[in-house]
Structure formats: C-alpha cells, structure tokens
Design an enzyme around this catalytic site. Structure first.
Site, PDB file in Angstrom:
ATOM      1  N   GLU A 282       4.584  -0.125 -11.929  1.00 32.83           N
ATOM      2  CA  GLU A 282       4.261   0.531 -10.420  1.00 32.83           C
ATOM      3  C   GLU A 282       5.126   1.046  -9.625  1.00 32.83           C
ATOM      4  OE1 GLU A 282       1.191   2.016  -9.913  1.00 32.83           O
ATOM      5  OE2 GLU A 282       0.724   1.250 -12.178  1.00 32.83           O
TER       6      GLU A 282
ATOM      7  N   CYS B 278      -3.384  18.242 -14.346  1.00 28.03           N
ATOM      8  CA  CYS B 278      -3.626  19.119 -13.609  1.00 28.03           C
ATOM      9  C   CYS B 278      -2.433  18.075 -12.338  1.00 28.03           C
ATOM     10  CB  CYS B 278      -4.373  17.858 -12.540  1.00 28.03           C
ATOM     11  SG  CYS B 278      -4.723  18.281 -10.957  1.00 28.03           S
TER      12      CYS B 278
ATOM     13  N   CYS C 113      -5.878  24.040 -15.939  1.00 28.39           N
ATOM     14  CA  CYS C 113      -7.507  24.121 -15.715  1.00 28.39           C
ATOM     15  C   CYS C 113      -8.008  24.270 -17.302  1.00 28.39           C
ATOM     16  CB  CYS C 113      -7.921  24.698 -14.545  1.00 28.39           C
ATOM     17  SG  CYS C 113      -7.326  24.222 -13.403  1.00 28.39           S
TER      18      CYS C 113
ATOM     19  N   CYS D 110      -8.201  21.234 -19.421  1.00 33.55           N
ATOM     20  CA  CYS D 110      -8.362  19.924 -18.577  1.00 33.55           C
ATOM     21  C   CYS D 110      -9.702  19.534 -18.955  1.00 33.55           C
ATOM     22  CB  CYS D 110      -8.317  19.990 -17.168  1.00 33.55           C
ATOM     23  SG  CYS D 110      -9.313  18.775 -15.819  1.00 33.55           S
TER      24      CYS D 110
ATOM     25  N   CYS E  77     -15.156  21.297 -11.883  1.00 33.06           N
ATOM     26  CA  CYS E  77     -14.448  21.171 -10.557  1.00 33.06           C
ATOM     27  C   CYS E  77     -14.810  21.923 -10.148  1.00 33.06           C
ATOM     28  CB  CYS E  77     -12.774  21.337 -11.979  1.00 33.06           C
ATOM     29  SG  CYS E  77     -11.916  21.282 -10.231  1.00 33.06           S
TER      30      CYS E  77
HETATM   31 FE1  SF4 Z   1      -6.971  19.811 -11.440  1.00 26.61          FE
HETATM   32 FE2  SF4 Z   1     -10.003  20.816 -11.536  1.00 26.61          FE
HETATM   33 FE3  SF4 Z   1      -7.530  22.754 -12.999  1.00 26.61          FE
HETATM   34 FE4  SF4 Z   1      -8.642  19.879 -13.954  1.00 26.61          FE
HETATM   35  S1  SF4 Z   1      -9.648  22.029 -14.048  1.00 26.61           S
HETATM   36  S2  SF4 Z   1      -6.524  20.541 -13.473  1.00 26.61           S
HETATM   37  S3  SF4 Z   1      -8.949  18.244 -12.237  1.00 26.61           S
HETATM   38  S4  SF4 Z   1      -7.342  21.333 -10.431  1.00 26.61           S
END
Ligand code: SF4
Length: 354
Positions: free
Chosen positions: A36, A191, A198, A201, A207
């Site tokens: 970390e 992200c 996206c 994602c 989102c």
């Molecule tokens: Fe990031 Fe939202 Fe795109 Fe997912 S959908 S990669 S959380 S901006």
C-alpha cells in the site's frame, strides 16, 4: 443501490480482477502494508520489482525494524517520496516496540503509526483480515467522483467528505477483501484517468458521468499554479583514484537522509566554482567540465540541475567525515540516492543519456 454497486463490482472482479499480484501471496498485514505504501503515487508495474527486492531483504516487520535507515532508503531509491520510506522504518520499529511485532486490528491504532492514513489503515484491515473498512485512494476517488458526479477537487474537505461518505455507503459487509481490490482494479484498468472504458464497465448502467458523457471532467483538477523554478550547481568532484565526493542530505526536507552530490548556490558564476569549492568544501579543484543540464520536477517546484565535473588537486583542510565521504561511482550506486543523482552517476561519461 449500494449493494448492487458492490455486487456488480465483485462479479466483474471475479472475471477480470487482478488476483496474482506479489502482495496477494502469503497475505498478511506486513505484506499488505508495504504494498500500500509503495503504491501511493506509483504504478503497479513499477512497484512490483521494488516490492519483491524489498521483501527478499526485509521479509517481516522485525527485519525492517532492525535494519539500518540507509539500507531501507537504498531499497527505496528510485521510488521517490522518500518520507514514505522513513515513515515505514519508524512504523516498523513502533509495531515491534509497542505491539510485540503484531499489527493492531484496529483502525485508530493503525492510523497512529507513522505514514498510515485513513485509507491505508482501511486497506490493511480489509486486505489482511477481511474486516469491513472503506478505502479511498486515488483510483477509488476517481470512480466515485464519476459514478456520483461529485463536483470539485477532492483535496477540498467538503468534496473529500462527500467521497468518504459514498465509499462507506458502497462497502459491503462480505467479501470486503475482494471488493477493496475490485474497486482499485476498476479505477486502474477501466475507469482510467484519460480514457475510461465505460462500455466494459460494470457500473455504466447507472453511472451519472457515463449518462451525461462527462467522465473525464471528474474529479475536477486542482487549480495549478505555475511551479516555481530553482537552479543548482551539482558537482562531480573526482579525486586521482576516480572517487567522487558524496554528501548525506539532512534527515528532513528534500531527499532527506539520502546520499547526494555536493551542490553550490546558483548565484556563483561558472568562473567562480573553483573558488567556491575551496570556500565551502576545503578542496582545490580545477578543469571544470560542464555537462548538459537537466530538469527534475518535484511536486512543488522545478529544479534545474547544472552538473559540473571537477578534478581534485588538493585539500585546504581535512575533508572526510560521517556525512561527506569519497566513493567510487560503483559503490556510490549502492547507496540510497535521489533519481537525478543516480542518473548522473550511471551516465557521467555519456551526457547524451541525461
Ligand atoms: Fe468510470 Fe462510470 Fe465509465 Fe464506469 S461508467 S468507467 S465508473 S465513468
């Protein structure tokens, strides 16, 4: 919404997350903690070889606590932000002295150790013991700022508090270890700062930044002032045996405790360096050779380094003491060195590499 956030993230993690990083093996608080701290401000790919070398030399908290500060700094050399290494060493000594070598399973007690903040303490609790605790590192801030379209720079207290509230809201009570890795991985792999993917994602269904096509506007950057510029002469003073004069920096401040090359105030002109060497170091030098200058940027200023090689011809008074030692360049490279000094010592005769 929060359970569904964690659930989707965990499903994604099961398929795509990183599960074989070196700190995932023989997982314990010590190994998680070192990873970390190294990962603060530094990418995973850069950290891995440093982590493996560090673990080979300091396999447990006792080994780190007993080590010499110089050796710890030497293993950190090149990672930057050396306060992290000094705090690491102090914290290891504290864990041994005050906690019998066992990391406390308690957020407040972990945060009382040098260099361990709220997010790092939570990462240790979650990753080492699967205890429910919320992290908020740079990757997580970015994911949450986008998912909830949190306006403002996360360095501002109000923005940070808002992000912490979301971080806590989304942290599940089960599989916290995997969730912690999952949200860090999503930030690092999907992200990302400039090109979030996206489409792939697991959070894109709700989102807010994706919905409004504004992902790259979050989180808002800090208003950057132009960084000030400073200059320094950095001296490669060489004796007849090819040894270079090295100085240890004071324990705090820039490059604290590391070994470096002697420097002179930029107010000295190029034709005053020999005289300045006599005045400051008690050394008679001649034949200054100006190597190509280069810039090193710290978080708060640029340092323009002008290296000069000088040959030692004699002493005006005795020089060597604990903080100022002549080293062969090869031995010097085994010391804890700031990156620009390492670069200079590695390529002193090949200025085009600078
Ligand atoms: Fe990031 Fe939202 Fe795109 Fe997912 S959908 S990669 S959380 S901006």
């Amino acid at each position: 919404m929060s359970q569904s956030f964690a659930h989707r993230l965990l499903c994604w993690y099961d398929q795509h997350g990183r599960k074989a990083l070196p700190w995932h093996e023989d997982r314990n608080a010590y190994r998680v903690w070192i990873s970390e701290i190294m990962l603060q401000q530094t990418q995973v790919a850069t950290v891995i070889p440093y982590y493996e070398a560090f673990m080979a030399r300091f396999p447990n908290v006792e080994a780190l606590a007993q080590a010499d500060t110089d050796e710890v700094l030497q293993h950190w050399s090149g990672l930057g932000y050396y306060a992290r290494a000094r705090n690491l060493h102090k914290a290891a000594q504290q864990v041994v002295a005050e906690h019998s070598g066992q990391f406390p399973q308690d957020q407040a007690k972990l945060e009382a150790l040098p260099g361990i903040g709220r997010s790092t303490a939570a990462a240790i609790l979650a990753q080492a013991w699967n205890i429910r605790a919320s992290i908020l590192d740079g990757n997580v801030k970015r994911v949450l700022a986008r998912y909830h379209t949190v306006a403002g720079w996360p360095g501002q207290t109000a923005v940070l508090n808002q992000l912490w509230a979301y971080a806590e809201q989304h942290t599940p009570s089960e599989r916290v270890r995997d969730y912690t890795q999952a949200i860090m991985d999503l930030g690092a792999m999907v992200c990302t700062r400039s090109r979030p993917d996206c489409e792939h994602c697991p959070l894109h269904g709700d989102c807010q930044a994706f919905r409004h096509n504004t992902a790259t506007l979050y989180p808002a950057p800090k208003h950057r002032k132009t960084l000030p510029e400073k200059q320094t002469w950095m001296l490669l003073i060489e004796d007849a045996n090819g040894h270079l004069l090295m100085e240890r920096r004071p324990p705090s401040g820039i490059w604290g405790g590391l070994w470096s090359l002697p420097e002179l105030d930029p107010a000295y002109g190029a034709d005053e360096l020999e005289e300045a060497c006599q005045r400051h170091f008690g050394l008679r030098c001649d034949a200054p050779e100006h190597l190509p200058g280069f810039r090193h940027t710290f978080s708060h200023y640029h340092l323009d380094i002008q290296p000069v090689r000088l040959s030692l011809t004699g002493y005006t008074h005795v020089q060597e003491h604990q903080e100022r030692v002549w080293h062969h360049p090869t031995t010097a490279l085994t010391l804890g060195l700031p990156a620009p000094v390492r670069k200079l010592l590695s390529a002193p005769l090949q200025p085009e590499l600078l």
